[in-house]
Design a protein around this motif. Sequence first.
Motif, PDB file in Angstrom:
ATOM      1  N   MET A 227      30.829  23.371  76.603  1.00 33.62           N
ATOM      2  CA  MET A 227      31.129  22.263  75.734  1.00 33.62           C
ATOM      3  C   MET A 227      30.141  22.272  74.572  1.00 33.62           C
ATOM      4  SD  MET A 227      32.053  18.566  77.011  1.00 33.62           S
ATOM      5  CE  MET A 227      31.253  17.210  76.290  1.00 33.62           C
ATOM      6  N   MET A 228      30.625  21.918  73.419  1.00 31.87           N
ATOM      7  CA  MET A 228      29.802  21.962  72.215  1.00 31.87           C
ATOM      8  C   MET A 228      28.894  20.743  72.131  1.00 31.87           C
ATOM      9  SD  MET A 228      31.555  22.961  68.711  1.00 31.87           S
ATOM     10  CE  MET A 228      30.714  22.664  67.220  1.00 31.87           C
ATOM     11  N   LYS A 229      27.649  20.993  71.777  1.00 33.46           N
ATOM     12  CA  LYS A 229      26.697  19.883  71.648  1.00 33.46           C
ATOM     13  C   LYS A 229      26.888  19.218  70.297  1.00 33.46           C
ATOM     14  CE  LYS A 229      23.121  21.913  74.491  1.00 33.46           C
ATOM     15  NZ  LYS A 229      21.748  22.355  74.546  1.00 33.46           N
ATOM     16  N   ILE A 230      26.635  17.931  70.249  1.00 35.64           N
ATOM     17  CA  ILE A 230      26.725  17.188  69.000  1.00 35.64           C
ATOM     18  C   ILE A 230      25.576  17.634  68.105  1.00 35.64           C
ATOM     19  CG2 ILE A 230      26.650  14.917  67.949  1.00 35.64           C
ATOM     20  CD1 ILE A 230      27.822  13.812  70.518  1.00 35.64           C
ATOM     21  N   LEU A 231      25.910  17.868  66.818  1.00 38.07           N
ATOM     22  CA  LEU A 231      24.880  18.331  65.883  1.00 38.07           C
ATOM     23  C   LEU A 231      23.932  17.180  65.537  1.00 38.07           C
ATOM     24  CD1 LEU A 231      27.104  20.466  63.491  1.00 38.07           C
ATOM     25  CD2 LEU A 231      25.590  21.270  65.290  1.00 38.07           C
ATOM     26  N   ASP A 232      22.693  17.426  65.816  1.00 37.36           N
ATOM     27  CA  ASP A 232      21.660  16.410  65.540  1.00 37.36           C
ATOM     28  C   ASP A 232      20.860  16.886  64.327  1.00 37.36           C
ATOM     29  OD1 ASP A 232      19.805  14.388  65.647  1.00 37.36           O
ATOM     30  OD2 ASP A 232      18.763  15.181  67.426  1.00 37.36           O
ATOM     31  N   PRO A 233      20.906  16.142  63.199  1.00 38.14           N
ATOM     32  CA  PRO A 233      20.221  16.600  61.984  1.00 38.14           C
ATOM     33  C   PRO A 233      18.709  16.810  62.186  1.00 38.14           C
ATOM     34  CG  PRO A 233      21.441  14.561  61.567  1.00 38.14           C
ATOM     35  CD  PRO A 233      21.612  14.908  62.999  1.00 38.14           C
ATOM     36  N   ILE A 234      18.066  16.016  62.985  1.00 37.62           N
ATOM     37  CA  ILE A 234      16.618  16.152  63.211  1.00 37.62           C
ATOM     38  C   ILE A 234      16.337  17.460  63.934  1.00 37.62           C
ATOM     39  CG2 ILE A 234      14.609  15.137  64.363  1.00 37.62           C
ATOM     40  CD1 ILE A 234      15.977  12.389  63.902  1.00 37.62           C
ATOM     41  N   ARG A 235      17.131  17.769  64.931  1.00 37.42           N
ATOM     42  CA  ARG A 235      16.964  19.005  65.694  1.00 37.42           C
ATOM     43  C   ARG A 235      17.179  20.219  64.796  1.00 37.42           C
ATOM     44  NH1 ARG A 235      20.862  21.194  69.886  1.00 37.42           N
ATOM     45  NH2 ARG A 235      19.623  22.795  70.841  1.00 37.42           N
ATOM     46  N   ILE A 236      18.189  20.128  63.902  1.00 37.67           N
ATOM     47  CA  ILE A 236      18.459  21.229  62.973  1.00 37.67           C
ATOM     48  C   ILE A 236      17.242  21.465  62.074  1.00 37.67           C
ATOM     49  CG2 ILE A 236      19.888  21.945  60.999  1.00 37.67           C
ATOM     50  CD1 ILE A 236      22.233  20.490  62.373  1.00 37.67           C
ATOM     51  N   LEU A 237      16.681  20.395  61.543  1.00 34.53           N
ATOM     52  CA  LEU A 237      15.508  20.522  60.676  1.00 34.53           C
ATOM     53  C   LEU A 237      14.315  21.123  61.430  1.00 34.53           C
ATOM     54  CD1 LEU A 237      15.688  17.207  58.601  1.00 34.53           C
ATOM     55  CD2 LEU A 237      16.068  19.535  57.792  1.00 34.53           C
ATOM     56  N   GLU A 238      14.134  20.757  62.673  1.00 36.15           N
ATOM     57  CA  GLU A 238      13.035  21.311  63.481  1.00 36.15           C
ATOM     58  C   GLU A 238      13.225  22.808  63.691  1.00 36.15           C
ATOM     59  OE1 GLU A 238      13.022  19.047  67.099  1.00 36.15           O
ATOM     60  OE2 GLU A 238      12.007  17.344  66.145  1.00 36.15           O
ATOM     61  N   THR A 239      14.486  23.218  63.932  1.00 33.24           N
ATOM     62  CA  THR A 239      14.788  24.636  64.150  1.00 33.24           C
ATOM     63  C   THR A 239      14.532  25.423  62.881  1.00 33.24           C
ATOM     64  OG1 THR A 239      16.512  24.000  65.729  1.00 33.24           O
ATOM     65  CG2 THR A 239      16.572  26.250  64.926  1.00 33.24           C
ATOM     66  N   ILE A 240      14.912  24.871  61.724  1.00 29.14           N
ATOM     67  CA  ILE A 240      14.687  25.553  60.448  1.00 29.14           C
ATOM     68  C   ILE A 240      13.184  25.714  60.207  1.00 29.14           C
ATOM     69  CG2 ILE A 240      14.918  25.310  57.927  1.00 29.14           C
ATOM     70  CD1 ILE A 240      17.648  24.039  58.424  1.00 29.14           C
ATOM     71  N   GLU A 241      12.398  24.698  60.520  1.00 26.18           N
ATOM     72  CA  GLU A 241      10.938  24.778  60.345  1.00 26.18           C
ATOM     73  C   GLU A 241      10.359  25.870  61.233  1.00 26.18           C
ATOM     74  OE1 GLU A 241       8.717  21.129  60.767  1.00 26.18           O
ATOM     75  OE2 GLU A 241      10.161  20.095  59.504  1.00 26.18           O
ATOM     76  N   LYS A 242      10.841  25.963  62.469  1.00 26.09           N
ATOM     77  CA  LYS A 242      10.330  26.938  63.423  1.00 26.09           C
ATOM     78  C   LYS A 242      10.663  28.366  63.000  1.00 26.09           C
ATOM     79  CE  LYS A 242      11.029  25.364  67.774  1.00 26.09           C
ATOM     80  NZ  LYS A 242      11.680  25.398  69.085  1.00 26.09           N
ATOM     81  N   LEU A 243      11.952  28.613  62.593  1.00 22.92           N
ATOM     82  CA  LEU A 243      12.403  29.972  62.278  1.00 22.92           C
ATOM     83  C   LEU A 243      12.084  30.359  60.827  1.00 22.92           C
ATOM     84  CD1 LEU A 243      15.963  29.931  63.920  1.00 22.92           C
ATOM     85  CD2 LEU A 243      13.926  31.036  64.811  1.00 22.92           C
ATOM     86  N   GLY A 244      12.020  29.417  59.984  1.00 19.82           N
ATOM     87  CA  GLY A 244      11.840  29.707  58.562  1.00 19.82           C
ATOM     88  C   GLY A 244      13.192  29.642  57.868  1.00 19.82           C
ATOM     89  N   ALA A 245      13.162  29.482  56.548  1.00 20.24           N
ATOM     90  CA  ALA A 245      14.395  29.277  55.776  1.00 20.24           C
ATOM     91  C   ALA A 245      15.270  30.517  55.785  1.00 20.24           C
ATOM     92  CB  ALA A 245      14.053  28.870  54.349  1.00 20.24           C
ATOM     93  N   ARG A 246      14.646  31.709  55.607  1.00 22.03           N
ATOM     94  CA  ARG A 246      15.438  32.946  55.539  1.00 22.03           C
ATOM     95  C   ARG A 246      16.162  33.230  56.844  1.00 22.03           C
ATOM     96  NH1 ARG A 246      13.696  37.984  52.448  1.00 22.03           N
ATOM     97  NH2 ARG A 246      14.035  37.177  50.388  1.00 22.03           N
ATOM     98  N   LYS A 247      15.452  33.167  57.938  1.00 26.67           N
ATOM     99  CA  LYS A 247      16.081  33.442  59.249  1.00 26.67           C
ATOM    100  C   LYS A 247      17.130  32.390  59.562  1.00 26.67           C
ATOM    101  CE  LYS A 247      13.482  36.214  62.397  1.00 26.67           C
ATOM    102  NZ  LYS A 247      12.655  36.307  63.542  1.00 26.67           N
ATOM    103  N   SER A 248      16.869  31.148  59.219  1.00 26.82           N
ATOM    104  CA  SER A 248      17.838  30.072  59.491  1.00 26.82           C
ATOM    105  C   SER A 248      19.130  30.306  58.729  1.00 26.82           C
ATOM    106  CB  SER A 248      17.267  28.716  59.091  1.00 26.82           C
ATOM    107  OG  SER A 248      16.144  28.415  59.874  1.00 26.82           O
ATOM    108  N   ILE A 249      19.015  30.714  57.457  1.00 29.64           N
ATOM    109  CA  ILE A 249      20.211  31.002  56.644  1.00 29.64           C
ATOM    110  C   ILE A 249      20.947  32.201  57.227  1.00 29.64           C
ATOM    111  CG2 ILE A 249      20.991  31.789  54.364  1.00 29.64           C
ATOM    112  CD1 ILE A 249      18.711  30.090  53.176  1.00 29.64           C
ATOM    113  N   LYS A 250      20.179  33.216  57.641  1.00 27.54           N
ATOM    114  CA  LYS A 250      20.784  34.413  58.240  1.00 27.54           C
ATOM    115  C   LYS A 250      21.570  34.035  59.497  1.00 27.54           C
ATOM    116  CE  LYS A 250      19.328  38.943  59.929  1.00 27.54           C
ATOM    117  NZ  LYS A 250      18.165  39.773  60.235  1.00 27.54           N
TER     118      LYS A 250
END
Length: 134
Positions: free
Chosen positions: A1-24
Motif C-alpha cells: 500500500m502506498m504511503k501518504i506523501l508527507d512534505p516534512i519527510r520529503i524535505l528531510e530526505t532531500i537534506e540527507k541525500l542532497g539536491a542532485r541525488k534527490s532529483i536523480k
Amino acid sequence: MMKILDPIRILETIEKLGARKSIKYAFIGTGCILVVVVPICYAITSVKSRGKSKEQNNASANKQGEIKCTSECKIRGKDQTHAHRMEENAQVHEHHMEEIEAKKKADIEKWKNVMNFVRTEMRKKPISPLSVSI
C-alpha cells in the motif's frame, strides 16, 4: 500500500541525500511510475475504445435491422394490399360476368317468349292463298 506523501519527510530526505541525488531518484521514480502507469492507461483506454466501437457497431446493426424490418413490413403491406385489390377485382369481374350471363339468359328467355307468341299468333290466323307465293 502506498504511503501518504508527507512534505516534512520529503524535505528531510532531500537534506540527507542532497539536491542532485534527490532529483536523480525523483526522475528514476517518475520513470518507473510511467513505465507501469502508461501501459495500464493505454490498456484501459483501448478497452473503453473497443467497447465504444462495439456499442456503435451494435447500434448501427440494430438500426439496419430496424430499417430492414420496416422495409419488409412495408413490402408485405404492399403485397397484401395488392393481393386484396386483385381479389376484389376478381370478385367484381366474377359478379360482372354473372350479371352478363343473367342478362343473356333473360334475353334468350324473352326472345323465346316472343317467338312462341309469334307462332301462336300465326297459328290463329288462317293462311290465305294470296299471301303464299310460289
